[in-house]
Design an enzyme around this catalytic site. Structure first.
Site, PDB file in Angstrom:
ATOM      1  N   LYS A   6       1.076  -1.117   0.084  1.00 42.52           N
ATOM      2  CA  LYS A   6      -0.044   0.162   0.214  1.00 42.52           C
ATOM      3  C   LYS A   6       0.979   1.262  -0.074  1.00 42.52           C
ATOM      4  O   LYS A   6       0.661   2.358  -0.786  1.00 42.52           O
ATOM      5  CB  LYS A   6      -0.889  -0.047   1.192  1.00 42.52           C
ATOM      6  CG  LYS A   6      -1.800   0.919   1.339  1.00 42.52           C
ATOM      7  CD  LYS A   6      -2.549   1.026   2.653  1.00 42.52           C
ATOM      8  CE  LYS A   6      -3.527   2.420   3.066  1.00 42.52           C
ATOM      9  NZ  LYS A   6      -4.397   2.303   3.890  1.00 42.52           N
ATOM     10  N   GLU A  33      10.466  -4.749   4.303  1.00 42.13           N
ATOM     11  CA  GLU A  33      10.490  -6.176   4.106  1.00 42.13           C
ATOM     12  C   GLU A  33       9.979  -6.082   2.455  1.00 42.13           C
ATOM     13  O   GLU A  33      10.861  -6.939   1.784  1.00 42.13           O
ATOM     14  CB  GLU A  33       9.631  -6.957   4.980  1.00 42.13           C
ATOM     15  CG  GLU A  33       9.660  -7.177   6.237  1.00 42.13           C
ATOM     16  CD  GLU A  33       9.235  -6.036   7.112  1.00 42.13           C
ATOM     17  OE1 GLU A  33       8.826  -4.863   6.563  1.00 42.13           O
ATOM     18  OE2 GLU A  33       9.124  -6.511   8.348  1.00 42.13           O
ATOM     19  N   GLY A  35      -4.752  -1.735   5.062  1.00 38.77           N
ATOM     20  CA  GLY A  35      -3.917  -3.042   4.632  1.00 38.77           C
ATOM     21  C   GLY A  35      -4.643  -4.181   4.925  1.00 38.77           C
ATOM     22  O   GLY A  35      -4.744  -5.144   3.954  1.00 38.77           O
ATOM     23  N   ARG A  36      -5.123  -4.411   6.119  1.00 41.33           N
ATOM     24  CA  ARG A  36      -5.799  -5.734   6.391  1.00 41.33           C
ATOM     25  C   ARG A  36      -7.114  -5.996   5.750  1.00 41.33           C
ATOM     26  O   ARG A  36      -8.082  -6.977   6.060  1.00 41.33           O
ATOM     27  CB  ARG A  36      -5.575  -5.904   7.940  1.00 41.33           C
ATOM     28  CG  ARG A  36      -6.479  -4.743   8.797  1.00 41.33           C
ATOM     29  CD  ARG A  36      -5.973  -4.891  10.362  1.00 41.33           C
ATOM     30  NE  ARG A  36      -6.510  -3.522  10.871  1.00 41.33           N
ATOM     31  CZ  ARG A  36      -5.762  -2.764  10.963  1.00 41.33           C
ATOM     32  NH1 ARG A  36      -4.657  -2.189  10.480  1.00 41.33           N
ATOM     33  NH2 ARG A  36      -6.232  -1.698  11.828  1.00 41.33           N
ATOM     34  N   LYS A  70       9.637  -1.149  13.974  1.00 40.57           N
ATOM     35  CA  LYS A  70      10.183  -0.596  12.851  1.00 40.57           C
ATOM     36  C   LYS A  70      11.341   0.245  12.982  1.00 40.57           C
ATOM     37  O   LYS A  70      12.327   0.324  12.445  1.00 40.57           O
ATOM     38  CB  LYS A  70       9.035   0.038  11.943  1.00 40.57           C
ATOM     39  CG  LYS A  70       7.937  -1.011  11.357  1.00 40.57           C
ATOM     40  CD  LYS A  70       7.165  -0.391  10.317  1.00 40.57           C
ATOM     41  CE  LYS A  70       5.958  -1.155   9.852  1.00 40.57           C
ATOM     42  NZ  LYS A  70       5.062  -0.348   9.172  1.00 40.57           N
TER      43      LYS A  70
HETATM   44  O1  F6P Z   1       2.836  -3.642   9.841  1.00 40.21           O
HETATM   45  C1  F6P Z   1       2.096  -2.775   9.620  1.00 40.21           C
HETATM   46  C2  F6P Z   1       1.254  -2.794   8.235  1.00 40.21           C
HETATM   47  O2  F6P Z   1       1.196  -1.544   7.959  1.00 40.21           O
HETATM   48  C3  F6P Z   1       0.020  -3.306   7.854  1.00 40.21           C
HETATM   49  O3  F6P Z   1      -0.964  -2.702   8.562  1.00 40.21           O
HETATM   50  C4  F6P Z   1       0.066  -3.607   6.580  1.00 40.21           C
HETATM   51  O4  F6P Z   1      -0.779  -4.518   5.928  1.00 40.21           O
HETATM   52  C5  F6P Z   1       1.487  -3.999   6.165  1.00 40.21           C
HETATM   53  O5  F6P Z   1       2.123  -3.131   7.282  1.00 40.21           O
HETATM   54  C6  F6P Z   1       2.094  -3.759   5.016  1.00 40.21           C
HETATM   55  O6  F6P Z   1       2.013  -2.357   4.471  1.00 40.21           O
HETATM   56  P1  F6P Z   1       2.195  -2.233   3.192  1.00 40.21           P
HETATM   57  O7  F6P Z   1       1.074  -2.848   2.209  1.00 40.21           O
HETATM   58  O8  F6P Z   1       2.127  -0.727   2.939  1.00 40.21           O
HETATM   59  O9  F6P Z   1       3.616  -2.512   2.699  1.00 40.21           O
END
Ligand code: F6P
Length: 549
Positions: free
Chosen positions: A211, A217, A272-273, A513
């Protein structure tokens, strides 16, 4: 008082009435409740879409349910629900609307954010995804060398991984079996290594799902995936045919080197979730095809409409949310088990862990004041029957109250052989037997009647009164998956609304983080890091010594 002038949750008359009712009910058990009401098995059941939801095996009476609905009314759960569906910025700490429901809205629906109907944009992206998915599935979209794409690797984490990975597993029987799908999330290089080691780079498409497109990662894994690809194909231009992005952040996508023409967008009003039914579901759409994907969205929509319009008495997400509150807040239950009786749902509970625990793992209310009541439970579980031979002992005879959801299907998936299909009744016999045993147990008298020696009677006695919800669907289809996920999304919403917390932010993941970024130079370059505590300092020193640095 809350900032809006309302009484704090645990000081409301509705809360107090529930606490009193809990005391009055005392140890009233499920045997008594069923004896008192012979029709309870059907009276305490509801239907939504294809789902039959039996809540008769809960430690509740009509009075309990009435009082719980009173609490929902006092906390204006339906008011917040309506504000969510209207696109109001109910995610106050991030000043965002919460509109995952718009992702599954039919083409002619109108859902406005800041005065703009977002549904045409949603469908434009779905159409673009469908066009792309069809081209990959048909072989029209080829890799850089002209070879057909046979492997799809989704790189993402959290909501950008768990949803598509779970849904791919659930709908495996509907996927194109001639293609390979892998999901890489962990920054542990072993994850990417294992995912690609047997793949031909010329036949592999990477979908970088993030997102924000800033998640360390995902960016790290995507960079390594690009190196792996380029090492084999030797031409920067290959990236355009082997990398696409799913994101809200076009600038970062372009910065990474992915052509924004190959980007599928979504919006900041999708958490995201709550996002796998957005562009984040592209890998799933390639796997099952656009029509099946639409069927899944329509399943979501059935439950959305039910949640939006059904009265409190028959509103299933409301009911499930309130039952969780009954146990968490008035029975001191700490956790909630989700136990699907389907091998295909092996990742379902892991998916729900993020949905529920990232949403409702909060210690302050919407006004920033510490809550004086329990919030979200620990969510856990794996498919039966495996769990029966592992941890069910503790649910049956341990000292903790663990409410559980049992999810099962009347028919096995169509592609199983007749012999394997025949095993389904055995699976489901276990499904029904477990909730029966959990609810009604086995009394000492019953144990004695079997001739069990007196010293073993306590060991063989099951106290029962372990509450369960049974969710039974005809078959595991894309629509049923959509219905199940929407059911849990709205259940989580209900609980967050009652607890007066913001279920849509996730500040709690930030600190780790930030600290990881600070510690990393100490590991890689041996840099001095100011302000490390004594434990971490010693651990880092030992790590470097063992690592040979
Ligand atoms: O670790 C928290 C978080 O922001 C989640 O809420 C989200 O789903 C995930 O990291 C991945 O985020 P992104 O889609 O921005 O890489």
């Amino acid at each position: 008082m809350n900032a809006d002038g309302r009484t704090r949750l645990n000081q409301t008359p509705e809360w107090t009435a529930l606490a009193k009712h809990r005391e009055e009910l005392g140890e009233v058990g499920l045997r008594e409740l069923f004896a008192a009401e012979p029709g309870r098995g059907t009276a305490y059941a509801l239907r939504v879409g294809d789902l039959y939801v039996d809540y008769s095996k809960h430690l509740v009476t009509d009075d309990t349910l009435r009082l719980l609905r009173g609490l929902a009314a006092a906390t204006d759960v339906f008011g917040l629900r309506d504000a969510m569906f209207r696109g109001e910025k109910i995610n106050t700490t991030e000043d965002r609307s919460v509109l995952h429901t718009a992702l599954r809205a039919p083409r002619d629906a109108v859902v406005e954010v800041d005065g703009e109907n977002v549904v045409p944009g949603v469908h434009a992206v779905l159409d673009k995804m469908a066009g792309f998915a069809d081209r990959v599935r048909s072989g029209e979209w080829t890799g850089h060398t002209g070879k057909r794409i046979r492997n799809v690797v989704n790189i993402g984490i959290g909501g950008s991984d768990l949803g598509p990975a779970m849904a791919f597993e659930v709908l495996r029987a509907y996927t194109d079996r001639s293609m390979t799908f892998r999901f890489v999330s962990n920054v542990d290089g072993a994850d990417l290594h294992e995912a690609v080691r047997d793949l031909d780079p010329a036949e592999t498409l990477f979908i970088v799902a993030s997102k924000t497109f800033t998640t360390i990662e995902t960016v790290t894994n995507a960079t390594s995936a690009r190196s792996w690809l380029l090492a084999a194909l030797g031409d920067e231009a290959a990236v355009a045919k082997h990398f696409v992005a799913l994101s809200t952040n076009a600038e970062k996508v372009a910065g990474f080197g992915i052509d924004t023409a190959n980007m599928f967008e979504f919006w900041d009003w999708v958490g995201g979730r709550y996002s796998y039914d957005s562009a984040i579901g592209l890998s799933l759409m390639i796997a099952i095809g656009p029509d099946r994907f639409r069927e899944m969205l329509d399943g979501f929509w059935i439950v959305d409409e039910h949640f939006r319009t059904a009265p409190a008495e028959s509103n299933v997400p409301l009911l499930l949310g309130l039952l969780g509150i009954w146990y968490g807040n008035f029975h001191d239950a700490q956790s909630h088990a989700v136990l699907p009786y389907s091998h295909y749902l092996s990742k379902f509970t892991a998916y729900l862990q993020q949905l529920d625990m990232e949403s409702n793992g909060k210690y302050v209310d919407r006004d920033g004041r510490e809550v004086e009541w329990q919030t979200g439970p620990v969510v856990w579980g794996t498919p039966g029957t495996n769990g029966q031979h592992a941890y069910y002992q503790l649910i049956h005879q341990g000292t903790k109250l663990i409410p559980a959801d049992f999810i099962g299907f009347a028919r096995p998936v169509a592609e199983l052989s007749d012999e394997l299909k025949a095993q389904h009744d055995l699976l489901m016999a276990n499904f029904f037997a477990q909730t029966q045993a959990l609810a009604f147990g086995k009394t000492p008298q019953e144990v004695r009647a079997e001739g069990v020696p007196e010293e073993l009677v306590p060991h063989k006695t099951f106290q029962g009164n372990h509450p369960t919800t049974t969710i039974l669907a005809p078959e595991l289809t894309p629509s049923v998956l959509g219905q199940l996920v929407a059911l849990y999304e709205h259940k989580v919403f209900v609980q967050g609304a009652v607890w007066n917390i913001d279920s849509f932010d996730q500040w709690g993941v930030e600190l780790g983080k930030v600290l990881a970024k600070r510690v990393e130079p100490a590991l890689t370059e041996g840099a001095e890091v100011e302000g490390l505590d004594a434990s971490t300092e010693a651990l880092v020193a030992t790590y470097r010594e063992l690592r040979g640095r």
